[in-house]
Design a protein around this motif. Structure first.
Motif, mmCIF file in Angstrom:
data_model
loop_
_atom_site.group_PDB
_atom_site.id
_atom_site.type_symbol
_atom_site.label_atom_id
_atom_site.label_comp_id
_atom_site.label_asym_id
_atom_site.label_seq_id
_atom_site.Cartn_x
_atom_site.Cartn_y
_atom_site.Cartn_z
ATOM 1 N N GLU B 8 0.868 -1.168 0.000
ATOM 2 C CA GLU B 8 0.000 0.000 0.000
ATOM 3 C C GLU B 8 0.910 1.224 0.000
ATOM 4 O O GLU B 8 1.926 1.225 0.710
ATOM 5 C CB GLU B 8 -0.866 -0.041 1.259
ATOM 6 C CG GLU B 8 -2.049 0.848 1.217
ATOM 7 C CD GLU B 8 -2.908 0.689 2.475
ATOM 8 O OE1 GLU B 8 -3.442 1.684 2.924
ATOM 9 O OE2 GLU B 8 -3.003 -0.448 3.007
ATOM 10 N N SER B 15 3.269 2.643 2.800
ATOM 11 C CA SER B 15 2.640 2.961 4.080
ATOM 12 C C SER B 15 3.390 2.231 5.191
ATOM 13 O O SER B 15 4.012 1.188 4.963
ATOM 14 C CB SER B 15 1.175 2.535 4.072
ATOM 15 O OG SER B 15 1.090 1.136 4.246
ATOM 16 N N THR B 18 2.409 -1.339 5.630
ATOM 17 C CA THR B 18 3.020 -2.257 4.677
ATOM 18 C C THR B 18 4.462 -2.585 5.083
ATOM 19 O O THR B 18 4.882 -3.735 5.025
ATOM 20 C CB THR B 18 3.003 -1.656 3.257
ATOM 21 O OG1 THR B 18 1.641 -1.565 2.827
ATOM 22 C CG2 THR B 18 3.782 -2.505 2.269
ATOM 23 N N LEU B 94 -7.894 0.223 3.109
ATOM 24 C CA LEU B 94 -7.684 -0.354 1.777
ATOM 25 C C LEU B 94 -7.645 -1.881 1.823
ATOM 26 O O LEU B 94 -8.305 -2.564 1.037
ATOM 27 C CB LEU B 94 -6.388 0.187 1.165
ATOM 28 C CG LEU B 94 -6.134 -0.303 -0.251
ATOM 29 C CD1 LEU B 94 -6.206 0.867 -1.216
ATOM 30 C CD2 LEU B 94 -4.805 -1.007 -0.365
#
Ligand SMILES: Cc1cc2nc3c(=O)[nH]c(=O)nc-3n(C[C@H](O)[C@H](O)[C@H](O)COP(=O)(O)OP(=O)(O)OC[C@H]3O[C@@H](n4cnc5c(N)ncnc54)[C@H](O)[C@@H]3O)c2cc1C
Ligand SMILES: Nc1ncnc2c1ncn2[C@@H]1O[C@H](COP(=O)(O)O)[C@@H](O)[C@H]1O
Lengths: 257, 320
Positions: B8, B15, B18, B94
């Motif tokens: 991500e 991010s 992640t 997400l």
């Protein structure tokens, strides 16, 4: 419009959870069951949509054992038109629940819109809505806290964290997963609760829907309760000393600041 | 075993959630990463330094302006090509949107919000919270389907990037069908403080703050230590805070390093959102408040006296 709402029956959130002897589930003996909180928003949204489009029919579905009929009656008392129990074991996983709900909706007629909750507060998986959408070949918008209804399409506001909102347009039919903020669910009146007791509830069996144990992808086992907490360390002294000591703990012991 | 990490990213950077995924115990598994979006090429170096052996890039302008639907289809097609044993993504807005649809489309098993993950030894073992954190349970996968796993942020620490490492990089072509959903607009929250789901420290205020203005006490303290501001539902319902700050069963579920509850009673629905925080601090006038039962550190007293002093003490400490 042909409106469907999927609701899950979950233990009342104030219930103390006790584990079963074999550790592979919870002891259901003293549990009060409720409609999962976000699913009440899903019901409310369906009722408001029917107020705008009075020709609409709202069908509410819950997959689970016989006990879920109590929650379906509560939905009837809130005002939905008909209720269907999809007879599955209480420990069905997201995949099995979603497959069965998709099959049930497929049998009950062409859906224009399907509302679910953002997540059920028992497994907190946030999965069944989007999975159901895939199985039905429909678009899905999750964590929705506002909807504008248009002609054959809707515009949804999605809560994507950090206060940011995505505005997403989707054609109908679609699956919409309700987030807090979408509406304030109404209470069922005592009179309507009594009336709902006499209303029929249809049942669809797993067999009828072609659902078998092979649709299950996982099961939960070896449940554990959180380890008992150490007692709280109270910081004593004059106010300024308490403040200094807490900041020292945060900086030196926890090393968080 | 072959594992795929879905990366991500925002504004060209991975991010934090992640990055953390590379701290998972992968054992001998072959670790792949996929980054999808527009202009994702520069992410390959970071993913390699974090430990990906191979990075797959799906570059398309459709993915930059699209909804989860396009991302989902692009990554789904790629997973079919790669045929991993497990797909791992962070349990962020997400990841939550993506994972169930991927699992359904690929006929995979799904375990979301995992708080213990072991991918060592050729097997996938995960544990996840149930009943809003009142218990945890191990996931038994009932067949050998692909496993899609979302991992709660802050479950593991992100490894330090190793500048000496690099990944093999491949570009992937996918064909996206016509999209049904369309992203019309993103309304920015204008929140200059960290979000409660992302922050390492959260300072939360409850009904006892009494007004929106009085929350400045909480904000000042939060700002002095770089924390997010959280709220109980009672304070949200009273209009003191926006819903996005609400912690609890019908709000956000958080597990920061430190959770500081000021004038919050600790109702069971509130605890459902924060009981897995690493360290819990309670400040409350009532020594019998249930929040003290889950707190590690407590101050019995008036938040309006104590919290400003905490801000002052934190500022003094920073100044030194
Ligand atoms: C289905 C359902 C879902 C819910 N979901 C959530 C949720 O997501 N999040 C949530 O938070 N709640 C939720 N609730 C509500 C929850 O039950 C509580 O009502 C709520 O958390 C109480 O908020 P509070 O602690 O701010 O207020 P109160 O319970 O009123 O507590 C205020 C506390 O402040 C203390 N206090 C007062 N003055 C001071 C002072 N000057 N200094 C220090 N301490 C002081 C008091 O001793 C008291 O402990 C939900 C409820 C239901 C039924
Ligand atoms: N057994 C079920 N019966 C009906 N609806 C369900 C069931 N399980 C989940 N749902 C719906 O899917 C949403 C998400 O649930 P979950 O994936 O369990 O977090 C819930 O809020 C319900 O709307």
């Amino acid at each position: 419009m042909n409106i469907f709402v999927c609701i899950k029956q979950v233990p009342d959130t104030t219930t103390r959870i006790k584990l079963r002897g074999d550790g592979n589930g919870i002891d259901e003996a003293d549990i009060q069951w409720i409609i999962s909180p976000h699913d009440e928003l899903a019901i409310e949204e369906a009722l408001r949509l029917r107020e705008q489009e009075p020709e609409s029919i709202i069908t509410v579905l819950s997959a689970g054992p016989e006990r879920v009929t109590d929650s379906l009656r509560m939905a009837l008392a809130m005002g939905v038109d008909s209720a269907v129990q999809v007879d599955l074991p209480g420990d069905a996983d997201s995949a099995m629940n979603a497959r069965a709900l998709a099959a049930a909706i497929g049998r009950l007629g062409q859906a224009d819109i399907i509302f679910t909750g953002k997540e059920a507060v028992d497994d907190g998986a946030a999965a069944v809505g989007p999975m159901l959408a895939v199985f039905l070949g429909l678009p899905c918008v999750t964590v929705v806290n506002g909807i504008d209804y248009g002609d054959g399409a809707i515009t949804c506001r999605r809560d994507v964290g950090g206060g940011n909102i995505e505005v997403i347009e989707t054609p109908l039919p679609a699956v919409v997963a309700a987030q807090v903020g979408l509406n304030e669910p109404r209470y069922a009146t005592a009179l309507n609760i009594i009336k709902a007791k006499k209303k029929p509830i249809d049942t669809l069996s797993a067999d009828e829907l072609g659902i078998t144990e092979a649709d299950r992808k996982m099961r939960l086992k070896n449940f554990e309760l959180p380890p008992p907490k150490q007692p709280c360390r109270l910081i004593e002294g004059a106010t300024a000393e308490q403040a200094n000591e807490l900041i020292r703990v945060l900086a030196e012991e926890i090393q968080a600041i | 075993m072959k594992i795929l990490v879905i990366a991500e990213h925002k504004n060209g950077a991975l991010s934090e959630a992640t990055r953390e995924l590379f701290g998972l115990p992968f054992g001998q598994a072959e670790v792949h990463a996929v980054a999808a979006g527009e202009g994702v090429e520069p992410l390959a170096a970071s993913l390699g330094q974090l430990g990906a052996a191979k990075v797959h890039l799906i570059d398309s302008p459709v993915l930059a302006d699209g909804t989860g639907e396009s991302l989902d289809q692009a990554i789904g097609q790629f997973i079919e090509q790669l045929a991993p044993d497990a797909v791992v993504v962070a349990h962020t807005p997400l990841g939550k949107d993506l994972a169930p649809r991927l699992a359904a489309a690929l006929d995979a098993a799904l375990a979301t919000d995992c708080i213990q993950v072991n991918l060592d030894g050729g097997e996938v073992t995960v544990r996840r919270p149930v009943y809003a954190g009142k218990a945890t349970a191990e996931v038994e996968f009932t067949d050998d389907s692909l496993k899609v796993i979302t991992v709660r942020p802050r479950t593991v620490k992100a490894p330090e990037p190793d500048a000496a490492r690099s990944a093999e990089v491949a570009t992937v072509a996918v064909e996206l069908p016509e999209q049904k959903t369309a992203l019309r607009e993103i309304l920015a929250g204008g929140n200059e403080r960290p979000d409660v789901t992302e922050a390492a420290i959260i300072v939360t205020g409850g009904r006892s703050l009494g007004s929106a203005e009085n929350f400045s006490v909480i904000e000042d303290f939060a700002d002095s230590i770089g924390a997010a501001v959280g709220s109980s539902r009672a304070a949200v319902d009273a209009g003191y805070r926006p819903y996005r700050d609400q912690v609890g069963q019908t709000g956000k579920v958080v597990s920061p390093q430190v959770y500081i509850a000021c004038g919050v009673s600790g109702a069971i629905q509130h605890l459902a959102g924060m009981r897995t925080s690493k360290h819990i601090v309670a400040i409350n006038t009532d020594p019998e408040a249930p929040i003290f039962q889950v707190a590690d550190y407590g101050i019995v007293g008036d938040l309006f006296e104590i919290v400003p002093l905490l801000a002052e003490a934190a500022k003094n400490r920073n100044g030194n």
